[in-house]
Design a protein around this motif. Structure first.
Motif: not given
Length: 124
Positions: A50-53, A57-64, A95-102, A108-110
């Motif tokens: 799961l890490e790569q995907e 996605a996290e990087a794309a959200r942060l860039k936006q 921001l809230a959506k980004h934090l929630w999805q992150t 999902a991993v941990d």
């Protein structure tokens, strides 16, 4: 690149062997340490899957959010600094959506068996 079996397949095979063949015959504190080891192998398997995907996605959200480019570490550092300075907060669009999805991606991993995580996934 290596041929099969993949790293994920190898780790899963070791975890399954330990879980199914060794765990039943180990007792006491060693059984506890064995379960910890098996859990670590399971976590690494999920991380490899799961890490790569999730990172992309996290990087794309942060860039936006930040309107900037950089590595995931750099972007997270920049966001942290903006939050610390009060430049962005939960009222900042996205921001809230980004934090929630992150958070969900990390769970999902941990902790994919965490009851609250499972409930949120089921409610999607």
């Amino acid at each position: 690149m290596q041929d099969e079996p993949t790293a994920t397949e190898l780790i899963k095979a070791v975890a399954d062997f330990l879980r199914n063949e060794i765990t039943p015959v180990i007792k006491g504190h060693n059984a506890f340490k064995l379960r910890v080891g098996i859990n670590a192998l399971d976590l690494v398997t999920r991380q490899l899957a799961l890490e790569q995907e999730g990172d992309a996605a996290e990087a794309a959200r942060l860039k936006q959010l930040l309107g900037a480019d950089g590595s995931l570490i750099e972007l997270n550092r920049a966001l942290s600094e903006k939050i610390a300075k009060g430049e962005v907060d939960l009222q900042t669009p996205g921001l809230a959506k980004h934090l929630w999805q992150t958070t969900m991606d990390k769970l999902a991993v941990d902790q994919p068996n965490y009851a609250s995580y499972k409930r949120e996934v089921e409610n999607k």
